[in-house]
Design a protein around this motif. Sequence first.
Motif, PDB file in Angstrom:
ATOM      1  N   ASN A  15      47.603  55.402  40.083  1.00 33.18           N
ATOM      2  CA  ASN A  15      47.401  54.310  41.369  1.00 33.18           C
ATOM      3  C   ASN A  15      45.509  54.176  41.406  1.00 33.18           C
ATOM      4  O   ASN A  15      45.329  53.686  41.680  1.00 33.18           O
ATOM      5  CB  ASN A  15      47.599  54.595  42.938  1.00 33.18           C
ATOM      6  N   ALA A  16      44.976  55.349  41.194  1.00 32.28           N
ATOM      7  CA  ALA A  16      44.130  55.715  40.720  1.00 32.28           C
ATOM      8  C   ALA A  16      42.875  55.093  40.140  1.00 32.28           C
ATOM      9  O   ALA A  16      42.257  54.701  39.624  1.00 32.28           O
ATOM     10  CB  ALA A  16      43.397  57.370  40.854  1.00 32.28           C
ATOM     11  N   ARG A  22      40.308  48.411  38.779  1.00 34.62           N
ATOM     12  CA  ARG A  22      39.175  47.459  39.392  1.00 34.62           C
ATOM     13  C   ARG A  22      38.561  47.094  40.586  1.00 34.62           C
ATOM     14  O   ARG A  22      38.318  46.637  40.722  1.00 34.62           O
ATOM     15  CB  ARG A  22      40.430  47.286  40.030  1.00 34.62           C
ATOM     16  N   GLY A  23      37.395  48.722  39.521  1.00 33.46           N
ATOM     17  CA  GLY A  23      36.190  48.500  40.771  1.00 33.46           C
ATOM     18  C   GLY A  23      36.604  49.620  41.686  1.00 33.46           C
ATOM     19  O   GLY A  23      34.898  49.127  42.600  1.00 33.46           O
ATOM     20  N   PRO A  85      50.434  49.686  44.431  1.00 32.71           N
ATOM     21  CA  PRO A  85      49.280  50.314  43.475  1.00 32.71           C
ATOM     22  C   PRO A  85      47.585  50.897  44.306  1.00 32.71           C
ATOM     23  O   PRO A  85      47.191  51.474  43.949  1.00 32.71           O
ATOM     24  CB  PRO A  85      49.045  49.482  42.377  1.00 32.71           C
ATOM     25  N   ARG A  86      47.980  50.835  45.541  1.00 30.58           N
ATOM     26  CA  ARG A  86      46.637  51.051  46.424  1.00 30.58           C
ATOM     27  C   ARG A  86      46.565  52.295  47.584  1.00 30.58           C
ATOM     28  O   ARG A  86      45.760  53.048  47.888  1.00 30.58           O
ATOM     29  CB  ARG A  86      46.176  49.688  47.412  1.00 30.58           C
ATOM     30  N   VAL A  94      39.494  49.403  47.116  1.00 34.88           N
ATOM     31  CA  VAL A  94      39.208  48.325  45.991  1.00 34.88           C
ATOM     32  C   VAL A  94      38.311  46.836  46.579  1.00 34.88           C
ATOM     33  O   VAL A  94      39.456  46.422  47.329  1.00 34.88           O
ATOM     34  CB  VAL A  94      40.714  47.850  45.149  1.00 34.88           C
ATOM     35  N   PRO A  95      37.605  47.314  46.460  1.00 32.52           N
ATOM     36  CA  PRO A  95      36.680  45.925  46.887  1.00 32.52           C
ATOM     37  C   PRO A  95      37.062  44.118  46.721  1.00 32.52           C
ATOM     38  O   PRO A  95      37.420  44.344  45.736  1.00 32.52           O
ATOM     39  CB  PRO A  95      35.089  45.933  46.645  1.00 32.52           C
ATOM     40  N   GLY A  96      37.405  44.395  48.003  1.00 27.53           N
ATOM     41  CA  GLY A  96      37.981  42.545  47.986  1.00 27.53           C
ATOM     42  C   GLY A  96      39.163  42.331  48.292  1.00 27.53           C
ATOM     43  O   GLY A  96      39.697  40.888  48.530  1.00 27.53           O
TER      44      GLY A  96
END
Length: 162
Positions: A15-16, A22-23, A85-86, A94-96
């Motif tokens: 997940n990392a 993805r930033g 995955p978070r 992950v921004p956004g």
Amino acid sequence: MGVERLAELVVARRNARWSMERGGRVYGQGHYPWMVALHTGLLAGCLLEVYLAGRPFIPVLGWPMLVLVVAAQALRWWCVRALGPRWNTQVIVVPGLPLVRGGPYRFDRLRHPNYVAVVVEGVALPLVHTAWITALVFTVLNAVLLAVRIRCENAALATLPT
């Protein structure tokens, strides 16, 4: 429990990678080694205290504690599944991406259900075999660490859209 922890680490590493591709931004790196040490100490303490102090299995205590340990694992993996995955052992945002509102995260009053699982497990796991010193020491140190961790996580999550 050791195998379960290894499974968590495998999922966390995967997940990392997903998050970083993805930033993703990592928060709270200063407290993370302490968390790893504390959770490793919990597992070691459970074994060592039982062995060195000759702690017995007392069925009237041990069986209910084992049920709580299993319930804590079920809650933890419900969190893992809901976050997908978070989910991670580190605080990575992950921004956004919006906040997750499904699974146990749909209950607004319970912002950090994974930490409920950690607290229950920290008390119950050692008490399965009456390792009360390990339960006490872990609980006190975990309370201090969770205060830091939750502040860190809340600040990180505040960067996400609602």
